[in-house]
Design a protein around this motif. Structure first.
Motif, mmCIF file in Angstrom:
data_model
loop_
_atom_site.group_PDB
_atom_site.id
_atom_site.type_symbol
_atom_site.label_atom_id
_atom_site.label_comp_id
_atom_site.label_asym_id
_atom_site.label_seq_id
_atom_site.Cartn_x
_atom_site.Cartn_y
_atom_site.Cartn_z
ATOM 1 N N HIS A 30 0.855 -1.264 -0.024
ATOM 2 C CA HIS A 30 -0.062 0.004 0.022
ATOM 3 C C HIS A 30 0.961 1.113 -0.001
ATOM 4 C CE1 HIS A 30 -2.691 3.212 1.391
ATOM 5 N NE2 HIS A 30 -3.437 2.485 0.495
ATOM 6 N N ASP A 46 -3.238 2.125 -4.006
ATOM 7 C CA ASP A 46 -4.383 2.444 -3.197
ATOM 8 C C ASP A 46 -5.240 1.218 -3.018
ATOM 9 O OD1 ASP A 46 -6.134 2.387 -5.402
ATOM 10 O OD2 ASP A 46 -6.545 4.561 -5.238
ATOM 11 N N SER A 47 -6.220 1.541 -2.001
ATOM 12 C CA SER A 47 -6.882 0.142 -1.965
ATOM 13 C C SER A 47 -7.576 -0.368 -3.249
ATOM 14 C CB SER A 47 -8.254 0.330 -0.854
ATOM 15 O OG SER A 47 -7.620 1.066 0.360
ATOM 16 N N SER A 135 -12.264 4.580 -1.126
ATOM 17 C CA SER A 135 -12.221 5.998 -1.228
ATOM 18 C C SER A 135 -12.011 6.733 -2.561
ATOM 19 C CB SER A 135 -11.128 6.636 -0.359
ATOM 20 O OG SER A 135 -10.014 6.248 -0.885
ATOM 21 N N HIS A 180 -6.508 9.740 10.220
ATOM 22 C CA HIS A 180 -7.037 10.975 9.926
ATOM 23 C C HIS A 180 -7.631 12.068 10.673
ATOM 24 C CE1 HIS A 180 -5.805 8.428 6.197
ATOM 25 N NE2 HIS A 180 -5.710 9.668 5.715
ATOM 26 N N GLU A 205 -11.145 10.468 4.116
ATOM 27 C CA GLU A 205 -11.193 10.001 5.568
ATOM 28 C C GLU A 205 -10.968 11.287 6.806
ATOM 29 O OE1 GLU A 205 -8.684 6.554 6.483
ATOM 30 O OE2 GLU A 205 -9.573 5.403 4.855
ATOM 31 N N THR A 220 -5.519 7.744 -2.233
ATOM 32 C CA THR A 220 -4.081 7.986 -2.236
ATOM 33 C C THR A 220 -3.376 8.102 -3.649
ATOM 34 O OG1 THR A 220 -3.643 5.762 -1.562
ATOM 35 C CG2 THR A 220 -3.549 7.049 0.200
HETATM 36 P P1 13P Z 1 -6.680 4.542 -0.346
HETATM 37 O O1 13P Z 1 -7.614 3.597 -0.795
HETATM 38 O O2 13P Z 1 -6.946 5.630 -0.648
HETATM 39 O O3 13P Z 1 -5.373 4.126 -0.379
HETATM 40 O O4 13P Z 1 -7.096 4.575 1.451
HETATM 41 C C1 13P Z 1 -6.501 3.439 2.060
HETATM 42 C C2 13P Z 1 -6.648 3.627 3.643
HETATM 43 O O5 13P Z 1 -6.601 3.171 4.563
HETATM 44 C C3 13P Z 1 -6.607 5.306 4.068
HETATM 45 O O6 13P Z 1 -6.600 5.479 5.241
#
Ligand code: 13P
Ligand code: SF4
Length: 308
Positions: A30, A46-47, A135, A180, A205, A220
């Motif tokens: 990540h 990112d996720s 996100s 956050h 977040e 991100t």
């Molecule tokens: P992203 O998917 O934007 O990388 O965010 C993951 C996350 O855990 C943010 O705190």
């Protein structure tokens, strides 16, 4: 760094690369991971990107340098592959703020709502949800469902952000990211005063008061894209500090200021090269999900991935 340390680091990297070959593995990281972990990974993202990438790999083993729910998503999507979490104690406190029983209770309160679950949840919670989001696509996912009432879990800040971008009724579960949440409006205002020519880029977040002060609100990897394409030279960063390693690498001519020193996720920082090497050597921390939960959780993830 002393020469001996540098030699040790080189040895460690060589060891990880050899293990990767022997295991027929890919290493995913990540954007918040330590610099040296990001640098050894085959893919950093990112996720949403990590989940998507996990469906496109032709390997036997996927090693995740991230937090538990991210490796779990890869395991949900890859029943025939072995998914290892580099550091077994790396969890996400927000994901632990809701369990399947909590969600069942909330469903009873809002029986007509569609449940949109942030990917920062356990497999058991995904299994009880209608569709996942990250996100990067939360607004799109909410807009895609044929229902005007949405139960959004578990991030109240992302839920609130989405509510400002849609006409639908968003009912948010009261979870949040403890990292956050540490960023406040006063810190942003002070940072803006110190760097008036910098763009403020924050993660959804963050709290509503922080988001209101931002020039851009992104996941991100979306931040990385926005910054690469921006003509601005200075950026105030409102997300976990690990992202700055990637930002500096991709934009050597630009300057980055993390708005608060508190923007550090201890769980994301638990993964080290030593731990990664040991996990690969021992083939430990295998993610195991009961098949009935996996299948239902996969449905929620697949619905999300089907949205472009
Ligand atoms: P992203 O998917 O934007 O990388 O965010 C993951 C996350 O855990 C943010 O705190
Ligand atoms: Fe979870 Fe927040 Fe850490 Fe992301 S930064 S992994 S949401 S605790």
């Amino acid at each position: 760094m002393g020469a001996a340390t540098a030699n040790n680091l080189d040895e460690l990297r060589d060891k990880i690369l050899k293990l990767k070959k022997d295991l027929n593995a890919v290493i995913m990281a990540h954007n918040y991971q330590r610099p040296e972990v990001q640098d050894i990974a085959d893919f950093v993202g990112d996720s949403l990107e990590l989940a998507r990438k996990a469906t496109q790999l032709d390997v036997e083993v996927i090693v995740f340098c991230a937090v538990h729910f991210m490796a779990e998503s890869a395991a949900i999507l890859n029943p025939t592959r072995t998914v290892l979490l580099a550091e077994s104690t790396a969890g996400c406190p927000m994901a632990d703020m809701i369990d399947a029983d909590d969600l069942k209770e909330w469903r009873k309160r809002y029986p007509k709502a569609t449940v949109v679950c942030y990917v920062n949840t356990t497999a058991a919670v995904k299994a009880e949800s209608d569709i996942c989001c990250t996100s990067a696509n939360a607004v799109k996912v909410v807009e895609s469902v044929p229902n005007d009432e949405i139960l959004f879990i578990p991030d109240q800040n992302l839920g609130h952000y989405v509510s400002t971008k849609t006409k639908k009724r968003i009912i948010s579960y009261p979870g949040y990211c403890i990292t956050h949440a540490r960023l406040n409006a006063r810190q942003v205002i002070m940072a803006k005063q110190a760097h008036p020519d910098a763009k403020v880029v924050v993660h959804p977040e963050c709290t509503a008061e922080v988001i209101e002060l931002a020039d851009a609100v992104f996941s991100t990897s979306q931040m990385a894209k926005y910054i690469k394409e921006s003509k601005a030279k200075k950026f105030l960063i409102g997300t976990e500090e690990g992202l700055v390693h990637r930002l500096k690498k991709e934009n050597p001519d630009k300057t980055f200021y993390v708005i608060s020193r508190a923007l550090m996720c201890p769980n994301m920082k638990r993964t080290t090269l030593e731990g990664l090497a040991q996990t690969m050597e021992l083939k430990r921390n295998v993610i195991v999900i009961p098949e009935d939960i996996r299948l239902r959780a996969q449905r929620a993830l697949d619905r999300m991935l089907a949205i472009a």
